[in-house]
Design a protein around this motif. Structure first.
Motif, PDB file in Angstrom:
ATOM      1  N   GLN A  40       0.831  -1.203   0.000  1.00 25.51           N
ATOM      2  CA  GLN A  40       0.000   0.000   0.000  1.00 25.51           C
ATOM      3  C   GLN A  40       0.865   1.253   0.000  1.00 25.51           C
ATOM      4  OE1 GLN A  40      -2.573   0.448   3.397  1.00 25.51           O
ATOM      5  NE2 GLN A  40      -3.765   2.087   2.457  1.00 25.51           N
ATOM      6  N   LYS A  41       1.995   1.198   0.718  1.00 21.44           N
ATOM      7  CA  LYS A  41       2.875   2.371   0.762  1.00 21.44           C
ATOM      8  C   LYS A  41       3.371   2.723  -0.630  1.00 21.44           C
ATOM      9  CE  LYS A  41       7.134   4.246   2.658  1.00 21.44           C
ATOM     10  NZ  LYS A  41       8.296   4.065   3.536  1.00 21.44           N
ATOM     11  N   TYR A  42       3.750   1.701  -1.417  1.00 22.74           N
ATOM     12  CA  TYR A  42       4.227   1.968  -2.771  1.00 22.74           C
ATOM     13  C   TYR A  42       3.123   2.581  -3.623  1.00 22.74           C
ATOM     14  CZ  TYR A  42       6.009   1.313  -7.475  1.00 22.74           C
ATOM     15  OH  TYR A  42       6.413   1.524  -8.766  1.00 22.74           O
ATOM     16  N   GLU A  43       1.906   2.051  -3.502  1.00 22.02           N
ATOM     17  CA  GLU A  43       0.786   2.584  -4.274  1.00 22.02           C
ATOM     18  C   GLU A  43       0.504   4.034  -3.888  1.00 22.02           C
ATOM     19  OE1 GLU A  43      -0.776   1.389  -6.850  1.00 22.02           O
ATOM     20  OE2 GLU A  43       0.537  -0.359  -6.819  1.00 22.02           O
ATOM     21  N   GLN A  44       0.637   4.353  -2.592  1.00 25.98           N
ATOM     22  CA  GLN A  44       0.432   5.725  -2.145  1.00 25.98           C
ATOM     23  C   GLN A  44       1.498   6.647  -2.722  1.00 25.98           C
ATOM     24  OE1 GLN A  44       0.385   5.391   2.120  1.00 25.98           O
ATOM     25  NE2 GLN A  44      -1.782   4.869   2.209  1.00 25.98           N
ATOM     26  N   ILE A  45       2.752   6.198  -2.708  1.00 27.73           N
ATOM     27  CA  ILE A  45       3.841   7.002  -3.258  1.00 27.73           C
ATOM     28  C   ILE A  45       3.630   7.201  -4.756  1.00 27.73           C
ATOM     29  CG2 ILE A  45       6.306   6.952  -3.825  1.00 27.73           C
ATOM     30  CD1 ILE A  45       6.780   5.693  -1.091  1.00 27.73           C
ATOM     31  N   ARG A  46       3.259   6.143  -5.453  1.00 25.60           N
ATOM     32  CA  ARG A  46       3.042   6.228  -6.901  1.00 25.60           C
ATOM     33  C   ARG A  46       1.899   7.200  -7.219  1.00 25.60           C
ATOM     34  NH1 ARG A  46       0.195   3.869 -11.027  1.00 25.60           N
ATOM     35  NH2 ARG A  46       1.371   3.416 -12.934  1.00 25.60           N
ATOM     36  N   ALA A  47       0.798   7.092  -6.456  1.00 17.40           N
ATOM     37  CA  ALA A  47      -0.335   7.992  -6.678  1.00 17.40           C
ATOM     38  C   ALA A  47       0.048   9.433  -6.382  1.00 17.40           C
ATOM     39  CB  ALA A  47      -1.515   7.559  -5.807  1.00 17.40           C
ATOM     40  N   LEU A  54       7.036  14.830  -7.097  1.00 14.27           N
ATOM     41  CA  LEU A  54       7.785  14.473  -5.900  1.00 14.27           C
ATOM     42  C   LEU A  54       7.670  15.576  -4.855  1.00 14.27           C
ATOM     43  CD1 LEU A  54      11.070  12.888  -7.285  1.00 14.27           C
ATOM     44  CD2 LEU A  54       9.311  11.734  -5.949  1.00 14.27           C
ATOM     45  N   VAL A  55       7.096  15.231  -3.695  1.00 19.39           N
ATOM     46  CA  VAL A  55       7.023  16.178  -2.589  1.00 19.39           C
ATOM     47  C   VAL A  55       8.336  16.182  -1.821  1.00 19.39           C
ATOM     48  CG1 VAL A  55       5.823  16.754  -0.458  1.00 19.39           C
ATOM     49  CG2 VAL A  55       4.531  15.898  -2.421  1.00 19.39           C
ATOM     50  N   GLU A  56       8.909  15.009  -1.621  1.00 19.62           N
ATOM     51  CA  GLU A  56      10.171  14.853  -0.897  1.00 19.62           C
ATOM     52  C   GLU A  56      11.213  14.302  -1.858  1.00 19.62           C
ATOM     53  OE1 GLU A  56      11.876  12.692   3.165  1.00 19.62           O
ATOM     54  OE2 GLU A  56       9.802  12.405   2.517  1.00 19.62           O
ATOM     55  N   ALA A  81       9.088   4.030  -8.358  1.00 19.56           N
ATOM     56  CA  ALA A  81       7.864   4.541  -8.986  1.00 19.56           C
ATOM     57  C   ALA A  81       8.199   5.349 -10.235  1.00 19.56           C
ATOM     58  CB  ALA A  81       7.086   5.395  -7.981  1.00 19.56           C
ATOM     59  N   LEU A  82       9.255   6.157 -10.159  1.00 22.25           N
ATOM     60  CA  LEU A  82       9.655   6.953 -11.319  1.00 22.25           C
ATOM     61  C   LEU A  82      10.128   6.055 -12.463  1.00 22.25           C
ATOM     62  CD1 LEU A  82      11.557   9.826  -9.478  1.00 22.25           C
ATOM     63  CD2 LEU A  82       9.430  10.054 -10.776  1.00 22.25           C
ATOM     64  N   SER A 298      12.965   2.589   2.984  1.00 17.92           N
ATOM     65  CA  SER A 298      13.197   3.962   2.529  1.00 17.92           C
ATOM     66  C   SER A 298      12.235   4.297   1.426  1.00 17.92           C
ATOM     67  CB  SER A 298      14.650   4.094   2.034  1.00 17.92           C
ATOM     68  OG  SER A 298      14.815   5.281   1.346  1.00 17.92           O
ATOM     69  N   GLY A 299      11.315   5.253   1.696  1.00 20.41           N
ATOM     70  CA  GLY A 299      10.351   5.654   0.682  1.00 20.41           C
ATOM     71  C   GLY A 299      10.978   6.497  -0.373  1.00 20.41           C
TER      72      GLY A 299
END
Length: 299
Positions: A40-47, A54-56, A81-82, A298-299
């Motif tokens: 879920q974390k990856y999907e959140q980062i991708r979305a 990129l926020v961070e 994700a990129l 590491s996100g």
């Protein structure tokens, strides 16, 4: 008169300017597994990247063994994700030190109370709930539930659980208890490292009626007799006493644990060692990382 020491210059941890770097020139120091890509974390980062970019920014350091190449210190899921989106370069922060764990050893999946605060801050800044839901890849109802997460939870219990990964419905169980009992329940969760809904329900079941809020009782735990519930209450009181004893020895026990894992930790804090192991012994590197940071990604 005592001599005043001359202030020492402060070393800047990052270069003052960010830099666009080809993704092909960045070497990750952590393996991103298929399971992580499905999380879920990856999907959140991708979305999040799709909606707002990129926020961070990822953090990299120059690879001293190969000119023009960089080591990825933080941002492995963001870079993955990129890559998936076909990006060929990414804006990065340039660290002045290549010690991989200096920056990401304390990074962890966002705890639910931290996510709750993040949502509140976003709403206060005027961000619509629908936009927040899209960025986090969840429905709006989920966002509204998280906004109300801490309603009826005392501040002391919140402080105890603020960085813990507690299911949302576990807070529903905590609300059934009075503040003092909420604190005791939160302490037991932390001591046992158990935050599941089932464990929260068992704590409610072991709570005397006098410590439940009005309307939460009488207790009716499916499959348990009054005698079994009374036994649970006694066991809960016993566990609470044992918890107090554990508090007294926690410092010494924790020090021994730090010493026991110290060698492995120092070993994989060396970026060159990590790079070599990532290239030749990736499975062993993952096991070493689990020993020192079992929940860190590491996100």
């Amino acid at each position: 008169m005592n001599k005043i020491d001359k202030p020492q210059p402060v070393t800047i941890a990052f270069e003052r300017e960010t830099r666009n770097i080809p993704t092909a020139d960045i070497t990750p120091l952590r393996l991103v597994t298929d399971a992580m890509m499905k999380s879920q974390k990856y999907e959140q980062i991708r979305a999040s990247v799709l909606v707002g970019g990129l926020v961070e920014l990822p953090v990299v350091a120059q690879d001293r063994s190969e000119h023009g190449k960089y080591l990825l210190l933080d941002g492995h899921l963001r870079l993955a994700a990129l890559h998936e989106m076909g990006a060929t370069e990414v804006e990065c922060l340039i660290a002045t030190d290549d010690e991989a764990y200096t920056y990401n050893k304390r990074i962890n999946r966002l705890a639910i109370i931290q996510e709750h605060q993040m949502i509140l801050n976003a709403v206060e800044r005027g961000v619509p709930e629908e936009v927040i839901a899209k960025v986090l890849n969840v429905n709006v109802a989920n966002i509204r539930m998280k906004r109300r997460l801490l309603t009826g939870i005392c501040s002391e219990a919140v402080e105890l659980l603020k960085d813990k990964h507690v299911p949302m419905n576990a807070f529903t169980e905590l609300r059934k208890m009075k503040p003092l009992r909420q604190i005791e329940a939160a302490q037991l969760m932390v001591a046992m490292n158990k935050y599941s809904i089932a464990y929260a329900k068992s704590l409610v079941g072991a709570t005397p009626p006098s410590q439940l809020v009005e309307g939460a009782g009488p207790k009716n735990v499916r499959g348990l007799t009054d005698e079994q519930i009374a036994l649970m209450e006694q066991e809960s009181e016993k566990l609470d006493r044992e918890f107090r004893l554990l508090e007294e020895t926690y410092g010494d026990d924790h020090l021994e644990l730090v010493i026991a894992t110290g060698y492995v930790k120092r070993l994989i804090e060396n970026a060159r060692v990590v790079r070599h192991m990532a290239q030749h012994y990736p499975e062993l590197l993952m096991e070493f990382q689990k020993i020192t940071e079992p929940n860190s990604v590491s996100g």
